[in-house]
Every structure is written in structure tokens, then in C-alpha cells.
Design a protein around this motif. Structure first.
Motif, PDB file in Angstrom:
ATOM      1  N   GLN A 648      -3.745  45.110  83.643  1.00 15.53           N
ATOM      2  CA  GLN A 648      -3.087  44.439  84.767  1.00 15.53           C
ATOM      3  C   GLN A 648      -3.594  43.013  84.974  1.00 15.53           C
ATOM      4  O   GLN A 648      -2.939  42.222  85.675  1.00 15.53           O
ATOM      5  CB  GLN A 648      -3.279  45.244  86.060  1.00 15.53           C
ATOM      6  N   HIS A 649      -4.739  42.662  84.412  1.00 16.41           N
ATOM      7  CA  HIS A 649      -5.265  41.299  84.510  1.00 16.41           C
ATOM      8  C   HIS A 649      -4.831  40.507  83.278  1.00 16.41           C
ATOM      9  O   HIS A 649      -4.526  41.078  82.226  1.00 16.41           O
ATOM     10  CB  HIS A 649      -6.791  41.310  84.594  1.00 16.41           C
ATOM     11  N   ARG A 650      -4.836  39.189  83.396  1.00 25.75           N
ATOM     12  CA  ARG A 650      -4.469  38.375  82.251  1.00 25.75           C
ATOM     13  C   ARG A 650      -5.185  37.034  82.284  1.00 25.75           C
ATOM     14  O   ARG A 650      -5.496  36.502  83.354  1.00 25.75           O
ATOM     15  CB  ARG A 650      -2.958  38.166  82.186  1.00 25.75           C
ATOM     16  N   ALA A 651      -5.435  36.501  81.098  1.00 24.71           N
ATOM     17  CA  ALA A 651      -5.941  35.140  80.921  1.00 24.71           C
ATOM     18  C   ALA A 651      -5.012  34.447  79.931  1.00 24.71           C
ATOM     19  O   ALA A 651      -4.535  35.074  78.978  1.00 24.71           O
ATOM     20  CB  ALA A 651      -7.372  35.157  80.399  1.00 24.71           C
ATOM     21  N   PHE A 652      -4.747  33.175  80.137  1.00 20.69           N
ATOM     22  CA  PHE A 652      -3.758  32.504  79.294  1.00 20.69           C
ATOM     23  C   PHE A 652      -4.140  31.058  79.032  1.00 20.69           C
ATOM     24  O   PHE A 652      -4.906  30.430  79.775  1.00 20.69           O
ATOM     25  CB  PHE A 652      -2.370  32.563  79.952  1.00 20.69           C
ATOM     26  N   LEU A 653      -3.539  30.522  77.966  1.00 18.41           N
ATOM     27  CA  LEU A 653      -3.601  29.099  77.652  1.00 18.41           C
ATOM     28  C   LEU A 653      -2.178  28.653  77.331  1.00 18.41           C
ATOM     29  O   LEU A 653      -1.522  29.220  76.455  1.00 18.41           O
ATOM     30  CB  LEU A 653      -4.514  28.838  76.458  1.00 18.41           C
ATOM     31  N   LEU A 654      -1.702  27.619  78.042  1.00 18.99           N
ATOM     32  CA  LEU A 654      -0.347  27.105  77.867  1.00 18.99           C
ATOM     33  C   LEU A 654      -0.429  25.644  77.431  1.00 18.99           C
ATOM     34  O   LEU A 654      -1.134  24.844  78.061  1.00 18.99           O
ATOM     35  CB  LEU A 654       0.434  27.219  79.182  1.00 18.99           C
ATOM     36  N   VAL A 655       0.290  25.301  76.371  1.00 17.42           N
ATOM     37  CA  VAL A 655       0.375  23.919  75.897  1.00 17.42           C
ATOM     38  C   VAL A 655       1.841  23.514  75.982  1.00 17.42           C
ATOM     39  O   VAL A 655       2.696  24.075  75.288  1.00 17.42           O
ATOM     40  CB  VAL A 655      -0.136  23.763  74.457  1.00 17.42           C
ATOM     41  N   GLU A 656       2.142  22.528  76.830  1.00 16.79           N
ATOM     42  CA  GLU A 656       3.510  22.071  77.020  1.00 16.79           C
ATOM     43  C   GLU A 656       3.749  20.791  76.225  1.00 16.79           C
ATOM     44  O   GLU A 656       2.881  19.931  76.141  1.00 16.79           O
ATOM     45  CB  GLU A 656       3.783  21.814  78.507  1.00 16.79           C
ATOM     46  N   ASN A 657       4.949  20.693  75.656  1.00 15.84           N
ATOM     47  CA  ASN A 657       5.348  19.521  74.866  1.00 15.84           C
ATOM     48  C   ASN A 657       4.342  19.279  73.744  1.00 15.84           C
ATOM     49  O   ASN A 657       3.750  18.202  73.624  1.00 15.84           O
ATOM     50  CB  ASN A 657       5.460  18.291  75.766  1.00 15.84           C
ATOM     51  N   ILE A 658       4.178  20.309  72.923  1.00 18.14           N
ATOM     52  CA  ILE A 658       3.119  20.256  71.904  1.00 18.14           C
ATOM     53  C   ILE A 658       3.349  19.128  70.897  1.00 18.14           C
ATOM     54  O   ILE A 658       2.400  18.675  70.259  1.00 18.14           O
ATOM     55  CB  ILE A 658       2.995  21.606  71.162  1.00 18.14           C
ATOM     56  N   GLY A 659       4.571  18.668  70.744  1.00 16.45           N
ATOM     57  CA  GLY A 659       4.820  17.546  69.838  1.00 16.45           C
ATOM     58  C   GLY A 659       4.527  16.199  70.463  1.00 16.45           C
ATOM     59  O   GLY A 659       4.570  15.168  69.784  1.00 16.45           O
ATOM     60  N   GLY A 660       4.257  16.188  71.772  1.00 16.45           N
ATOM     61  CA  GLY A 660       3.962  14.930  72.445  1.00 16.45           C
ATOM     62  C   GLY A 660       5.142  13.989  72.488  1.00 16.45           C
ATOM     63  O   GLY A 660       4.964  12.756  72.524  1.00 16.45           O
ATOM     64  N   GLN A 661       6.356  14.519  72.492  1.00 15.57           N
ATOM     65  CA  GLN A 661       7.535  13.662  72.472  1.00 15.57           C
ATOM     66  C   GLN A 661       7.643  12.868  73.769  1.00 15.57           C
ATOM     67  O   GLN A 661       7.473  13.404  74.864  1.00 15.57           O
ATOM     68  CB  GLN A 661       8.805  14.491  72.266  1.00 15.57           C
ATOM     69  N   HIS A 662       7.924  11.591  73.645  1.00 16.86           N
ATOM     70  CA  HIS A 662       8.066  10.707  74.792  1.00 16.86           C
ATOM     71  C   HIS A 662       9.540  10.572  75.148  1.00 16.86           C
ATOM     72  O   HIS A 662      10.370  10.249  74.298  1.00 16.86           O
ATOM     73  CB  HIS A 662       7.461   9.327  74.498  1.00 16.86           C
ATOM     74  N   TYR A 663       9.862  10.821  76.395  1.00 17.07           N
ATOM     75  CA  TYR A 663      11.241  10.729  76.855  1.00 17.07           C
ATOM     76  C   TYR A 663      11.247  10.537  78.359  1.00 17.07           C
ATOM     77  O   TYR A 663      10.227  10.731  79.045  1.00 17.07           O
ATOM     78  CB  TYR A 663      12.037  11.995  76.485  1.00 17.07           C
ATOM     79  N   SER A 664      12.402  10.158  78.894  1.00 21.78           N
ATOM     80  CA  SER A 664      12.576  10.010  80.337  1.00 21.78           C
ATOM     81  C   SER A 664      13.885  10.674  80.739  1.00 21.78           C
ATOM     82  O   SER A 664      14.880  10.603  80.016  1.00 21.78           O
ATOM     83  CB  SER A 664      12.609   8.529  80.748  1.00 21.78           C
TER      84      SER A 664
END
Length: 684
Positions: A648-664
Motif C-alpha cells: 500500500q506504500h509507494r516510492a517513486f521517481l518521475l522525470v518529465e520532458n526527458i528529451g529537454g525539448q524547448h517549446y512555448s
């Protein structure tokens, strides 16, 4: 004597009188209370009859170990009287609590990131993020909390946490009838969580830009009562050099009480308060946004909803909802006196449901909302506003042999007691403004809908919906003659096919089309009003349409569960007799995600989001040509470890935009690049 106002308000009195008269019919116990549609359900898929609990099989997307997705709740018009036409089922996206956890979503907008056609515009101004579906903007989709409509919610949705919700219902079509007075560009309903047993969670997350996020929830319940409480704190430095720090505290409470078998009472309170620096812009945008160090401190928002649901028999139910919200933001800027932006609103809704026979259900009711800002706010600070909105509606649904047909009509009245002006911050044309409006009743505006669904067999079904009606132009828009544009007429079409099968999950394809006639369209021409240049509008036609694909799988025996969706759309406008493409809307939005369980302790997930290119002039210098936006693919990944005697417990690692793409998504406010989050969540 002025007889106009009583006539225009008559539907409100008419509906209330009929609702009261229906009490005698509602009180006739055609079935035992324990067998009524309003009887309690211990768990999703369970239906209670006297002394027996029959457990139905879960929908395919909810099957398997640790399922992520949820299906639409069973169609029960007595229990959920705001349920829209069955023709809109393929245009409705439910986001459940397991999916919110899987995405590690902080806010409501974060939780809706991968809804079909979802498009979020992020910037550093007073409204930090705008969310839309199907490219529908100005106005953007509106919000309800537990079925209560709020006119002003755009400054709230990105700071209210999603973890206390049971589900978020995203109605992507602009053809909804019951959820709001306009229903022009989709509606979003936030459904509080109901507890049936004690549950406590504590979550701590750290991440890039000195992100720190703490959340605590507690709930317990039984057949008669559910109590849910939550609190949280979120801090981020943002980009320190760009004035982007945020410190937000949230509190939440929900109580659901059933004093008898036929009556359910509920109360929901949400609030946040804290400090927010408004991020400065970058690049070749209007110079005023490059150096403006605005701070809102303190900022406070309170939302309250109360609801009573009376369900004496299978044949009738009455639901009464009341709501109140207030927002107070204290703004500061160096070398400038501070300012206050305050607004509040209150409203009510009454819905009466009658079932004269097993095949037919009739619903009718009324909605009222009054929104006031004594100080003016956002783009019209210093100009008070006071707007009242009234609606009356009637909807009938009949089940023929193999065909479910739904038809409805809604009438809307709006009174502008006072409205001092409106502008779109960052407009290259200097904003949109208007002269003052006072004590003005709009003409009654009607909307008609017709929808149906037809099951072809146990797996396949067809869905279709048509709506047409008039929509008033927003207060603050004006023509070259400084007059408010006339109401536009809209025709809206949704056609979908759905397949639900045990071996996979569910798949849907939906075609949509909107034809706007006499719509207010922004012109490049400007006029001077009170010494300032303002953009003006002219009436023209606009057409938009597209196709949506939405696939969601079950949790397979191999541990895999995934989703993928794609929206292809196009829009064009006619001005001065000529048609041209609307380049301010992306023509493609794609979302995808996969979860792979590795044993019972580890989970690996990948998410992807693709938004096509578009352009606009917002925040650019005057007379600058539109500049490109969007055109990006963002990929994120997460690894989760489950532990504890019940995992029932959890530990996590999240990496967002792993390509490092630049945009607006908005000029001057680029994506921050790669972002990291890691945390632990404990549950008892």
C-alpha cells in the motif's frame, strides 16, 4: 409598472412550483426504499436489494491488479440527475483517483493533461494556465464542484489539489445542456471522494526548482456517513531570476450523511491561500512583461457547496444544490501602490426527476448564479461587475426497443447589473475593452438538444447528439460602433462509435463539428475608447470540426495497461466575405501512456504528449506578426516501488520532458526543460 422583469424571471418560479407539486407524486413508494435507485452502493458495481448484495462484473478498463482507469458510472438518472445525453458518452472522459495517483498530479489541470484533445496554455500572468479541449477557447471550459456551477474558476483550477477527488468528469463536447447555463466549450465536474472505511495517506515530494510538496488526507465512512479531510502545502522557487516563486496551502473537507434511506446530505469545502509571484516574460514580447515584478500576497480562495438529494422511490428524486465562492487577491508591484482584486459568487440549482413508466424519465429544473466583483479583477481592475444568470430546462429520455433517445430544451436569461470593461491581457492590439454596461437584460436565449445511443451487440454501440441554440456575446466585446455584438447561433454535432470488450478494454472514435453563425470575431482594426486603443469585433461565421480516437486497455495478466488518444481538428473563419484558416488552434493533439508492472513491487511507466503547431499575437509588441507556438513532443517516465504488507506504500521517481525539448504554449513563457520529482506516499 415595468412588467418585463417578472415575465423574464417566470421560468424560475414556474419550475419551483412544479417541483413542489411533484412532492406528492414523489412520495408514493412504488418500491421499497432499500430497492430504490437511490439506495446505497457499498462498492462500484454493487447493487443492494433487501438482505442481498449482487456484485456486477467490473467494466473491462477497471479489471486486473492495480487498474488505473475507470469507466463512466452506470446510467442512473435518479441518482445522478445531471447526466447528459447518452449521445455524448463517447465525448466524456472520466479521470479517477488511481489515474490521478499514477500521473502524480498536483492540480486539477495536471490530472487532465492526457484527456483526448487536452491543450494547456501556460504563462506567468494572472491566469497562470488555460485548459481547453477540441481547440475551444474564449470562453474556455467551465467548472462545477459536485454538480454546482461556478462562473469564475480559472484562477482556482491550477492550485486546488486533485488527490481528494473520486473522479473528474471532462465533458469535451460544447453541446452539454444540464451542467451549466451556457455549456459553450465543454464542462468539467469535480466529484468528491466517498469513503467506506478508514483511510489515511501522507505524501512528501521533492523536485526541481526547490519543489517541496506535502499532502495529508484522512477519511472514514460506512453506509450512512462519509467524512474526508485533506491539507497540503506546495513550494517552488520556479525560475528564481524570473520572479516565479509560489507558496500555496490547501485545505479540503467533505461530509456525506444519509439520515434516512431516502435522503442524502453533503457538504464540500475547498480553499487555498498563500503567495504567488507572477513570472516575467522572456524574448521578443511586449517590454512591459519583461520587467514587471508583480506579486500576489496574500491570495485567498474559498469554495463551498451544499447538496440535498431526496430519493423516496424508483419513480422520483429531487436534488437541491447551493454554492458560494470568494476570491481575494492582494497585488503588489515595486514603486506602485498595492491593489485588491476581489470577487464572489453564489448560486443554486433544483432538479426534479420523475419516472412515469419504466421506459421514460423526465427531468426539469432551474439554475441561478450571481457573480459580483466590487473591485474589478484581472484585466478590468477598477471596474466593478455584477452579473446574474438564470436558466430553466426540461429533458426527457425514453428507452425504445434497443434505442435510448434523449431530448431537452434550456432557456437562459442574463442580467448585467453593472459591467465596467473587459480586456485580454497581452493582446497585441492593446486589449479588448468596452464602455460601461448597467441594468441590461439580455434577450432570452434557447438551446435544443437531441441525442441517442444504440447498442449493436454486447460490445459495440453507436452514439449521436445534435444541439442548436443561441449564445450571447461576452460582456465587454464591442463593434466598430461601440455596440455589444449580437447573439450568435450555433449548431453542434457529435457522432461516435464505442467498443467495450473483456479481452482488451474500450475503444472510441468520435466525429465532432461546430457551425457558428454570426459569431463575434476579432478584427485587426482598432478604435480609441476613453483615450485608449481597443480591438473591435465584427460578426462572422466560424466552422470547426475533427475526429477523436480514444483507446484505454484493461490491466492485462502480463501486467501491462496503456492508453492512447489522438485529436485531429481544423477551424476556419469568414470575415469580410472571405474564408481563412484559424491558425491559433493546433490541428493535432496526441496523448499516450503505458504502465508495466514488474512483479507486485515495481512499476515502470512512460507518458507522451504531442501538440501540433499554431500561432497568435498574444503578448507580442503592437503590430508584430503572429509568431509560431506549440509543435512539440514531450516524453516523461516514472518508476515506482510498492512496499508494505499490502503493497500500500509507494516510492517513486518521475522525470518529465526527458528529451529537454524547448517549446512555448504562450509567447514569452518557455517550458522549463527537464524536471525531476521524487517522493514517498504512505497509506494506512
Amino acid at each position: 409598472m415595468d412588467t418585463t422583469r417578472p415575465v423574464r424571471r417566470s421560468p424560475l418560479s414556474w419550475v419551483l412550483l412544479i417541483t413542489s407539486a411533484a412532492a406528492a407524486f414523489a412520495a408514493e413508494p412504488d418500491a421499497e426504499p432499500g430497492a430504490s435507485e437511490g439506495a446505497p452502493q457499498d462498492k462500484p458495481g454493487e447493487h443492494r436489494v433487501p438482505d442481498i448484495v449482487i456484485t456486477a462484473k467490473k467494466p473491462p478498463v477497471e479489471q486486473g491488479e492495480r487498474p488505473i482507469f475507470i469507466a463512466l458510472p452506470p446510467r442512473d438518472l435518479g441518482l445522478r440527475p445531471l447526466t447528459e445525453s447518452p449521445g455524448l458518452d463517447t465525448a466524456t472522459s472520466p479521470v479517477g483517483e488511481n489515474e490521478i495517483e499514477w500521473l502524480e498530479a498536483y492540480s486539477i489541470l495536471d490530472a487532465m493533461k492526457y484527456v483526448p484533445g487536452a491543450w494547456t496554455e501556460t504563462r506567468g500572468r494572472k491566469v497562470k494556465q488555460f485548459f481547453s479541449v477540441r481547440g475551444q477557447t474564449y470562453p474556455y471550459p467551465e467548472f462545477l464542484v459536485d454538480g454546482a456551477y461556478f462562473r469564475e474558476f480559472h484562477e482556482t483550477s491550477y492550485f486546488l489539489p486533485a488527490r481528494s477527488l473520486e473522479r473528474i468528469e471532462v465533458l469535451r463536447s460544447s453541446a452539454v445542456l444540464l451542467h451549466g447555463p451556457g455549456g459553450m466549450n465543454g464542462m468539467i465536474n469535480l466529484v468528491p471522494k466517498r469513503y467506506t472505511e478508514p483511510e489515511t495517506t501522507v505524501t512528501q515530494i521533492y523536485g526541481s526548482d526547490n519543489l517541496s510538496r506535502t499532502e495529508v488526507t484522512y477519511g472514514e465512512g460506512n453506509d450512512r456517513m462519509s467524512v474526508g479531510l485533506g491539507a497540503g502545502f506546495r513550494h517552488t522557487d520556479g525560475n528564481k531570476e524570473m520572479n516565479a516563486e509560489e507558496n500555496i496551502t490547501n485545505v479540503y473537507a467533505n461530509v456525506q450523511y444519509r439520515p434516512s434511506d431516502v435522503l442524502t446530505l453533503s457538504m464540500t469545502h475547498m480553499a487555498f491561500f498563500g503567495k504567488r509571484e507572477m513570472e516575467m516574460g522572456q524574448g521578443g514580447i511586449n517590454p512591459q512583461f519583461l520587467t514587471r515584478r508583480d506579486v500576489v500576497d496574500p491570495m485567498r480562495t474559498y469554495v463551498f457547496v451544499g447538496k440535498a438529494h431526496y430519493h423516496p422511490s424508483e419513480r422520483a428524486s429531487t436534488e437541491v444544490t447551493g454554492n458560494y465562492g470568494i476570491r481575494r487577491f492582494f497585488g503588489h508591484r515595486p514603486d506602485l501602490l498595492g491593489w485588491l482584486e476581489e470577487d464572489y459568487e453564489y448560486g443554486a440549482r433544483v432538479v426534479q426527476t420523475l419516472k412515469p413508466c419504466d421506459a421514460n424519465t423526465l427531468r426539469f429544473g432551474t439554475t441561478f448564479n450571481r457573480w459580483r466583483t466590487p473591485t474589478g479583477k484581472r484585466f478590468y481592475v477598477g471596474n466593478p461587475g455584477d452579473i446574474e444568470t438564470y436558466t430553466a430546462f426540461i429533458v426527457d429520455e425514453h428507452a425504445f426497443d434497443g434505442l435510448l433517445v434523449n431530448t431537452g430544451y434550456r432557456m437562459t436569461w442574463e442580467k448585467i447589473n453593472r459591467f465596467g470593461g473587459f480586456s485580454v491581457e497581452g493582446s497585441a492590439a492593446g486589449g479588448l475593452g468596452a464602455v460601461r454596461i448597467e441594468d441590461d437584460w439580455s434577450e432570452p436565449l434557447g438551446t435544443y438538444t437531441l441525442g441517442a445511443s444504440h447498442p449493436l451487440d454486447k460490445e459495440w454501440s453507436l452514439h449521436g447528439n445534435f444541439a442548436c441554440g443561441q449564445i450571447a456575446s461576452q460582456p465587454g466585446l464591442f463593434t466598430v460602433d461601440l455596440q455589444r455584438p449580437d447573439a450568435e447561433t450555433r449548431f453542434k454535432y457529435d457522432v461516435g462509435v464505442k467498443r467495450t470488450w473483456e479481452k482488451f478494454g474500450e475503444a472510441m472514435v468520435t466525429l465532432f463539428y461546430v457551425d457558428q453563425q454570426n459569431a463575434p470575431l476579432a478584427m485587426s482594426q482598432r478604435v480609441r475608447v476613453n483615450g485608449e486603443w481597443r480591438a473591435v469585433f465584427e460578426s462572422g461565421d466560424r466552422q470547426s470540426g475533427g475526429v477523436e480516437l480514444d483507446l484505454r486497455s484493461k490491466r492485462f495478466d502480463c501486467g501491462t495497461q496503456f492508453f492512447t488518444n489522438a485529436t485531429l481538428m481544423t477551424a476556419r473563419e469568414q470575415q469580410a466575405g472571405e474564408w481563412h484558416q484559424d491558425q491559433e488552434v493546433p490541428n493535432l493533439v496526441v496523448g499516450a501512456g503505458v504502465s508495466q508492472m514488474l512483479g507486485d513491487s515495481w512499476e515502470f511507466s512512460v507518458f507522451a504528449k504531442r501538440v501540433g503547431d499554431y500561432e497568435n499575437e498574444r503578448f507580442l509588441v503592437n503590430n508584430a506578426p503572429p509568431a509560431p507556438l506549440g509543435d512539440f513532443t514531450e516524453v516523461s517516465t516514472k518508476i515506482t516501488h510498492y512496499f508494505g504488507d499490502r503493497k500500500q506504500h509507494r516510492a517513486f521517481l518521475l522525470v518529465e520532458n526527458i528529451g529537454g525539448q524547448h517549446y512555448s504554449t504562450v509567447h514569452g513563457y518557455p517550458n522549463p526543460g527537464v524536471q525531476y520529482q521524487g517522493g514517498v506516499s504512505l497509506a494506512w
